[in-house]
Design an enzyme around this catalytic site. Sequence first.
Site, PDB file in Angstrom:
ATOM      1  N   LYS A 129       0.858  -1.188   0.000  1.00  0.00           N
ATOM      2  CA  LYS A 129       0.000   0.000   0.000  1.00  0.00           C
ATOM      3  C   LYS A 129       0.885   1.226   0.000  1.00  0.00           C
ATOM      4  O   LYS A 129       1.735   1.394   0.877  1.00  0.00           O
ATOM      5  CB  LYS A 129      -0.902  -0.009   1.234  1.00  0.00           C
ATOM      6  CG  LYS A 129      -1.728   1.264   1.362  1.00  0.00           C
ATOM      7  CD  LYS A 129      -2.790   1.149   2.423  1.00  0.00           C
ATOM      8  CE  LYS A 129      -3.518   2.470   2.585  1.00  0.00           C
ATOM      9  NZ  LYS A 129      -4.615   2.375   3.567  1.00  0.00           N
ATOM     10  N   ARG A 170     -10.795   9.896   2.012  1.00  0.00           N
ATOM     11  CA  ARG A 170     -10.600  10.516   3.332  1.00  0.00           C
ATOM     12  C   ARG A 170     -11.711  11.512   3.614  1.00  0.00           C
ATOM     13  O   ARG A 170     -12.109  11.695   4.764  1.00  0.00           O
ATOM     14  CB  ARG A 170      -9.210  11.162   3.420  1.00  0.00           C
ATOM     15  CG  ARG A 170      -8.118  10.098   3.436  1.00  0.00           C
ATOM     16  CD  ARG A 170      -6.709  10.668   3.510  1.00  0.00           C
ATOM     17  NE  ARG A 170      -5.710   9.615   3.324  1.00  0.00           N
ATOM     18  CZ  ARG A 170      -4.414   9.845   3.161  1.00  0.00           C
ATOM     19  NH1 ARG A 170      -3.955  11.072   3.172  1.00  0.00           N
ATOM     20  NH2 ARG A 170      -3.579   8.830   2.994  1.00  0.00           N
ATOM     21  N   LYS A 173      -2.341  -1.450  -3.733  1.00  0.00           N
ATOM     22  CA  LYS A 173      -3.188  -0.250  -3.653  1.00  0.00           C
ATOM     23  C   LYS A 173      -2.343   0.990  -3.719  1.00  0.00           C
ATOM     24  O   LYS A 173      -1.336   1.050  -3.006  1.00  0.00           O
ATOM     25  CB  LYS A 173      -3.954  -0.308  -2.335  1.00  0.00           C
ATOM     26  CG  LYS A 173      -4.752   0.902  -1.992  1.00  0.00           C
ATOM     27  CD  LYS A 173      -5.373   0.718  -0.649  1.00  0.00           C
ATOM     28  CE  LYS A 173      -6.112   1.965  -0.274  1.00  0.00           C
ATOM     29  NZ  LYS A 173      -6.539   1.936   1.100  1.00  0.00           N
ATOM     30  N   SER A 199     -10.390   5.605  -4.502  1.00  0.00           N
ATOM     31  CA  SER A 199     -11.329   6.714  -4.685  1.00  0.00           C
ATOM     32  C   SER A 199     -10.882   7.719  -5.755  1.00  0.00           C
ATOM     33  O   SER A 199     -11.685   8.169  -6.564  1.00  0.00           O
ATOM     34  CB  SER A 199     -11.541   7.426  -3.352  1.00  0.00           C
ATOM     35  OG  SER A 199     -10.302   7.837  -2.789  1.00  0.00           O
TER      36      SER A 199
HETATM   37  C1  PBG Z   1      -7.502   3.314   5.664  1.00  0.00           C
HETATM   38  C2  PBG Z   1      -7.793   3.244   4.215  1.00  0.00           C
HETATM   39  C3  PBG Z   1      -7.603   4.222   3.213  1.00  0.00           C
HETATM   40  C4  PBG Z   1      -8.171   3.695   2.042  1.00  0.00           C
HETATM   41  C5  PBG Z   1      -8.645   2.424   2.356  1.00  0.00           C
HETATM   42  N1  PBG Z   1      -8.386   2.154   3.685  1.00  0.00           N
HETATM   43  C6  PBG Z   1      -7.069   5.597   3.267  1.00  0.00           C
HETATM   44  C7  PBG Z   1      -5.702   5.853   3.739  1.00  0.00           C
HETATM   45  O1  PBG Z   1      -4.882   4.953   3.919  1.00  0.00           O
HETATM   46  O2  PBG Z   1      -5.435   7.024   3.975  1.00  0.00           O
HETATM   47  C8  PBG Z   1      -8.268   4.411   0.734  1.00  0.00           C
HETATM   48  C9  PBG Z   1      -9.290   3.864  -0.211  1.00  0.00           C
HETATM   49  C10 PBG Z   1      -9.649   4.778  -1.335  1.00  0.00           C
HETATM   50  O3  PBG Z   1      -9.024   5.835  -1.558  1.00  0.00           O
HETATM   51  O4  PBG Z   1     -10.593   4.442  -2.058  1.00  0.00           O
HETATM   52  N2  PBG Z   1      -6.225   3.036   6.081  1.00  0.00           N
END
Ligand code: PBG
Length: 331
Positions: A200, A210, A254, A280
């Site tokens: 990630k 967010r 991701k 997103s």
């Molecule tokens: C939480 C999380 C995030 C996303 C999924 N789980 C955000 C982040 O790590 O700041 C992002 C998913 C998306 O942008 O669709 N840790």
Amino acid sequence: MTSGHFPIIRMRRNRYDAWTRRLVAENRLSVDDLIWPVFIIEGSNIVTEVGAMPGVYRVTLDRLAAHVAPVVALGVPAIALFPATPSELKDAEGTESGNPQNLICRATRLLKQEFPHVGLVGDVALDPYTDHGHDGVIRGDYVANDETLSVLTRQSVNQADAGIDIIAPSDMMDGRVAAIRGALDAAGHSHVRIRSYAAKYASAFYGPFREAVGSGSALKGDKKTYQMDPANSDEAMREVALDLAEGADMVMVKPGMPYLDIVRRVHERFGVPTFAYQVSGEYAMIMAAGRNGWLDQERAMMESLLAFKRAGAAGVLTYFAPAAAKILRGS
Ligand code: PBG
């Protein structure tokens, strides 16, 4: 491999008509490949659109079953739940994540009752629950790894107790998969799967998410001390190897589209169920361009999803799941 030259070889013959193209297609997207992320909020009778994600809603629990029913009917196998925690329930340690009555646990019990055959995925990380917006607890000015693990294990067992089928740690702490596996097994959840966000990245593409869960305005600083540097690829191989050794059943990359090279490497090297998260910001880009008339939104959506399959993904988390499933079902 075939050898030969034009004009004996004409690559265009196999593209001559639609039925030939169908016959020789190497990859295919199916409804079975889709996991749908769903945002849930407290309150009653509310369905509100996420600002930068047209067509994506945050819903209260009384509206949840009706919200997901049509998508379940299309055969989407699994739903990933993302709660927006009211700010008065947030604290520095993410305590609410361990509350059996928290939003995701109530949603899980409700959905398991309504749709027992739909897989439920629970994101594990503290950012929806911390008032500083980080995925772990803070000691000094550092997101503390080892102190975070005990909170994550409590969060995982709490979600599994409520009925979550797949625990998806998205926090990027070291050692969390082993810790979570141990805690799940000790709590009698040996069948609960772990699909780790193994690679990630610290990405700009999470912005709209967010906003949707309300962690963005809270976030102080960035997540670069735990999420990966977008410059790195070999490092992702080490992350995946570690998560697998620690007991991950499936792994995830991701964001998705900008990281298809990582999906491909992981799939080829490890041969394990590899998922991609079309996050997103990727959804927002395609929708925005579509709404501006700059590209054909539907075609761009289907092409982007097929690209994940071609890269080697077993499946995709995507906000397009409802729309794509509709097209795939021809309805
Ligand atoms: C939480 C999380 C995030 C996303 C999924 N789980 C955000 C982040 O790590 O700041 C992002 C998913 C998306 O942008 O669709 N840790």
